[in-house]
Design an enzyme around this catalytic site. Structure first.
Site, PDB file in Angstrom:
ATOM      1  N   GLY A  18       0.817  -1.218   0.000  1.00 38.71           N
ATOM      2  CA  GLY A  18       0.000   0.000   0.000  1.00 38.71           C
ATOM      3  C   GLY A  18       0.852   1.269   0.000  1.00 38.71           C
TER       4      GLY A  18
ATOM      5  CG  ASN B  91      -6.305  -8.035   1.297  1.00 37.20           C
ATOM      6  OD1 ASN B  91      -5.827  -6.968   0.912  1.00 37.20           O
ATOM      7  ND2 ASN B  91      -7.435  -8.101   1.977  1.00 37.20           N
ATOM      8  CG  LEU B  92      -2.601  -8.328  -4.134  1.00 37.10           C
ATOM      9  CD1 LEU B  92      -2.606  -9.309  -5.310  1.00 37.10           C
ATOM     10  CD2 LEU B  92      -1.458  -7.337  -4.306  1.00 37.10           C
TER      11      LEU B  92
ATOM     12  CB  SER C  23      -5.295   7.595  12.371  1.00 35.33           C
ATOM     13  OG  SER C  23      -5.830   8.785  11.867  1.00 35.33           O
TER      14      SER C  23
ATOM     15  CE1 TYR D 241      -8.801   4.180   9.157  1.00 31.54           C
ATOM     16  CE2 TYR D 241      -9.033   6.490   9.783  1.00 31.54           C
ATOM     17  CZ  TYR D 241      -8.236   5.425   9.423  1.00 31.54           C
ATOM     18  OH  TYR D 241      -6.870   5.591   9.339  1.00 31.54           O
TER      19      TYR D 241
ATOM     20  CE  LYS E 241      -6.215   2.849  11.509  1.00 29.78           C
ATOM     21  NZ  LYS E 241      -5.304   1.790  11.095  1.00 29.78           N
TER      22      LYS E 241
ATOM     23  CG  LEU F  99      -6.021  19.563   0.281  1.00 27.02           C
ATOM     24  CD1 LEU F  99      -7.156  20.287  -0.440  1.00 27.02           C
ATOM     25  CD2 LEU F  99      -5.400  20.462   1.341  1.00 27.02           C
TER      26      LEU F  99
END
Ligand code: NAD
Ligand code: UD1
Length: 338
Positions: free
Chosen positions: A16, A38-39, A130, A154, A158, A204
């Site tokens: 990634g 896992n692509l 994050s 999401y 985390k 952005l």
């Protein structure tokens, strides 16, 4: 524990955006790397490009962290000394539409990985957290000890993983570092690695570069009535190569000095507004970016930037790339790959 001469670093999600840059830096530092991916949001061409950059082809295992047997098998097949765990899904809007997909991939996947690690006596883990865990109510600059919150699944995934890692660290065998990334942008200077958002980008920088190249008509600036220097949103953008180097730095930190559980912000410590970013992009690349001011984006905070004292003081890492570097490398990547 010492990293053995022939030891290898397992990088989940290593094909990634951030993972691939980190693999390049790990190899450049002399580590052997095994990528597990896992692509789902990457492709095999990244492996070729990593080979071109590094002069060697990292090992690749195609597999999914949500499969206990697939992740366990990697530890049977390779001698792994530490894991850097990037594999995860990252779209806020998709997580709102499909929360279970996010909890399964990001939380269950991490639990499977941690179980496989413990079963195979591998205890060094670096996790991609994050800045989103600072939620909506903290004052900038964000410090690691501040309260946390989440405004979407999401972000909650985390938070949940951070909590799981903290609880796990009650067992002194574990050595865990969670890195809270601010806003990674830019691309490898070779233009062989970069971000490849599917469909219309949400963030952005990818939106800005695709507008500059004419793929998108106009950049929408989400709000100019925030309590910031020019009213537009302020973020801590960090060059992805600096972020990749931060992983190598904390890995070497945990090898030299026992770590039980630590959290570090990874940013530059500087807040940049949307208008400042557009201006820098236009000047650096000598190109106009059509934009208009529109309503605020729901869920956005006005300002988010890091206090980076902890990683500087303890690890000795700090960002070295400028905003101009970020704009130049993002634009070169777009031109070579659009
Ligand atoms: P990315 O989508 O480019 O990379 C993630 C990689 O993981 C992809 O190659 C994907 O195929 C793989 N993957 C996803 N689910 C998997 C699974 N179940 N099993 C195996 N492989 C799987 O994302 P990125 O920008 O490189 O982000 C990496 C990590 O950093 C993610 O955990 C993300 O949440 C976190 N993060 C990213 C940002 C950002 O702005 N990019 C900010 C903060 C945190
Ligand atoms: C977003 C995610 C966050 C994630 C982070 C890094 C949301 C609500 N938040 O945060 O969870 O951790 O990316 O991947 O999606 N902007 C525009 N026009 C655009 C796009 C963005 O003006 O087309 C503005 C935003 O309002 C913000 C700034 O640019 O002020 C940065 O936006 P973005 O790149 O999406 O990052 P974050 O908002 O920090």
């Amino acid at each position: 524990m010492k990293i053995k001469q022939n030891s290898q670093i397992l990088v989940t999600g290593g094909l990634g955006y951030i993972g691939s840059h980190t693999v390049a830096e790990l190899i450049a530092t002399g580590y052997q790397v095994v990528i597990f991916d896992n692509l789902t949001n990457s492709h095999l061409g990244v492996l070729e490009n990593l080979e071109t950059i590094s002069g060697q082809r990292p090992q690749l295992v195609i597999g999914d962290v949500t499969s206990s047997s697939e992740i366990d098998q990697v530890f049977q097949d390779y001698e792994i000394d530490a894991v850097i765990h990037f594999a995860g899904l990252k779209s806020v809007s998709e997580s709102l539409a499909q929360p279970l997909k996010y909890f399964e991939n990001n939380v269950t996947g991490t639990i499977n990985l941690l179980k496989a690690m413990a079963a195979n006596n591998v205890y060094r883990h670096i996790f991609s957290s994050s800045a989103t865990v600072y939620g909506a109510h903290n004052e900038v600059p964000f410090k690691e000890e501040m309260s946390r919150g989440a405004t979407n699944p999401y972000g909650r995934s985390k938070l949940m993983v951070e909590d799981i890692l903290k609880d796990l660290s009650n067992d002194p065998n574990w050595e865990i570092i969670a890195l809270r990334y601010f806003n990674p942008v830019g691309a490898h200077p070779s233009s062989l690695l970069g971000e490849e958002p599917k469909g219309i980008p949400n963030n952005l920088m990818p939106y800005l570069v695709q507008t500059a190249s004419g793929r998108l008509k106009e950049l929408q600036v989400f709000g100019n009535d925030y309590d910031t220097k020019d009213g537009t949103g302020v973020r801590d953008y960090i060059h992805v190569v600096d972020l990749a180097k931060a992983h190598v730095a904390v890995l070497s930190y945990m090898i030299k000095k026992p770590v039980n559980f630590e959290v570090f912000n990874v940013g530059t410590g500087h807040g940049i507004s949307v208008l400042e970013m557009i201006d820098c992009f236009e000047k650096t690349n000598n190109i106009k970016v059509p934009f208009k001011i529109v309503e605020r984006r729901p869920g956005d905070v006005g300002e988010a930037f890091a206090d980076v004292a902890k990683i500087k003081d303890l690890v000795g890492w700090n960002a070295t790339h400028s905003l101009e570097d970020m704009c130049k490398d993002a634009w070169n990547w777009e031109q070579k790959n659009k």
